[in-house]
Design a protein around this motif. Structure first.
Motif, short mmCIF file in Angstrom:
data_model
loop_
_atom_site.label_atom_id
_atom_site.label_comp_id
_atom_site.label_asym_id
_atom_site.label_seq_id
_atom_site.Cartn_x
_atom_site.Cartn_y
_atom_site.Cartn_z
N GLY A 98 2.59 -5.98 -5.52
CA GLY A 98 3.25 -7.20 -5.05
C GLY A 98 4.41 -6.91 -4.12
O GLY A 98 4.84 -5.76 -3.95
N GLY A 143 -2.02 -8.09 -5.15
CA GLY A 143 -1.61 -8.64 -6.43
C GLY A 143 -1.40 -10.13 -6.49
O GLY A 143 -1.08 -10.68 -7.54
N ASN A 171 5.91 -4.28 -8.18
CA ASN A 171 6.51 -5.19 -7.21
C ASN A 171 7.48 -4.41 -6.34
O ASN A 171 8.32 -3.65 -6.86
N GLY A 219 -2.41 -4.21 -8.73
CA GLY A 219 -1.76 -5.17 -7.83
C GLY A 219 -0.43 -4.64 -7.34
O GLY A 219 0.41 -4.24 -8.15
N GLY A 266 0.52 -3.10 -12.36
CA GLY A 266 1.19 -3.84 -11.30
C GLY A 266 2.53 -3.24 -10.92
O GLY A 266 3.24 -2.70 -11.76
N LEU A 318 2.43 -11.55 -9.85
CA LEU A 318 1.13 -10.89 -9.88
C LEU A 318 0.12 -11.76 -10.63
O LEU A 318 0.44 -12.41 -11.62
#
Length: 256
Positions: A134, A111, A152, A132, A150, A143
Motif C-alpha cells: 500500500g 493492496g 504500507n 499487498g 501487507g 489494504l
C-alpha cells in the motif's frame, strides 16, 4: 574532582565513558543517555528535516526487504482501484490471481480495491501467497481483506523498488495514471537494461490497443524508440495466456 553535588547527593566521577565517548572533569554529564532521551521535551522541527527523512526512507527499505526477502517467486499485478466488483474486469482479475497462484507464483499488488483486490482475492482463494504493497495517500482506503502479507509505504519510490525487486514479471490490467506509471517504469527498466529482462503482459487489447498504436505509429515512427522495443511486452485477452506468458518467460511452466 568535579565540584558541586547534583540532585540525589552523588558526586560525578572525574572520568566518564558513554559508549565510544570519553568525558572528563567539567564535561562529565550528570544524567544518563536514557534519562535525556526519555525526559527531554524540546522542539519537534527536526522530524521534518531532510536528514530525518533519510532515516525514514532507510527504515522503509529495511522493513520492505526484511518482510519480502523470503517470498516465493512472485508476479506483480497492476490495475485500477476503481474497477467495480461486479464487472467482467474484476472477475478476470480474480481468475488471473487464481491462475498465478496455481502456477506457483506469489501475487503482489498495490493492496487496494478494484483490480488489485481481485488479483489478491484469486490468489487467496487458491491458497497462494497474496501480498499487498500500500501507499500513504489522502484518500487511502487501506489494504484489501484478501492480502495475507501487507506493507504500507510513505514513499512511492520505495514501494516501486519492492514491486520490481521481488517480482519475476508484471501483468498489467486496465488502469489509470498509476497503472500507466508502473507499466512505463517497468518498460524503461527493461529497455535500458537496468534490470534483467522480465515479462510484461498487458491484459485486454481493447483497452491497451490505442496506446500500443500510439507507441508504434508515433513514438517508433518518429524515431523516439526502436521498433524492437515493442517486443518487450505482450498483449492478450486471455487470462490463461497471460499466466502462461509470464510463466514461460520467467522460467516457470504454467499448469496444463
Amino acid at each position: 574532582m568535579a565540584t558541586g553535588t547534583p540532585e540525589g547527593g552523588k558526586v560525578p566521577p572525574e572520568e566518564q565513558r558513554l559508549g565510544p565517548e570519553l568525558r572528563r572533569r567539567a564535561q562529565v554529564k550528570t544524567s544518563t543517555t536514557d534519562q535525556r532521551l526519555l525526559d527531554a521535551v524540546g522542539p519537534s522541527d527536526w522530524v521534518h528535516t531532510d536528514p530525518w527523512r533519510v532515516l525514514r526512507i532507510q527504515s522503509e527499505f529495511i522493513e520492505g526487504f526484511g518482510t519480502l526477502a523470503e517470498l516465493p517467486p512472485a508476479i506483480s499485478v497492476f490495475g485500477s482501484a476503481r474497477t467495480p466488483v461486479d464487472s467482467i474486469e474484476y472477475e478476470a482479475g480474480v481468475r488471473l490471481g487464481r491462475g498465478l497462484a496455481e502456477a506457483g507464483w506469489a501475487v503482489i499488488t498495490g493492496g487496494g480495491p478494484g483490480s488489485m483486490e481481485a488479483a489478491n482475492k484469486g490468489a487467496c482463494e487458491a491458497k497462494g501467497t497474496s501480498v499487498g504493497l500500500g501507499i500513504e495517500l489522502p484518500f487511502e482506503q487501506g489494504l484489501n481483506p484478501y492480502v495475507d502479507i501487507g506493507l504500507n509505504f510513505r514513499y512511492f519510490f520505495v514501494r516501486k523498488m519492492m514491486f520490481v525487486k521481488y517480482a519475476q514479471g508484471f501483468v498489467v490490467m486496465p488502469g489509470g495514471v498509476g497503472t500507466l506509471d508502473e507499466f512505463f517504469e517497468a518498460l524503461t527498466l527493461v529497455q535500458t537494461q537496468k534490470v534483467t529482462r522480465f515479462p510484461i503482459v498487458l491484459y485486454d487489447s481493447s483497452y491497451w490497443g490505442g496506446l500500443v498504436d500510439w507507441l508504434k505509429n508515433t513514438l517508433v515512427a518518429q524515431g523516439k524508440a526502436a521498433e524492437k522495443d515493442l517486443l518487450l511486452f505482450h498483449v492478450t485477452d486471455d487470462v490463461d495466456e497471460a499466466v502462461a506468458l509470464v510463466s514461460k518467460e520467467a522460467g516457470r511452466r504454467a499448469p496444463d
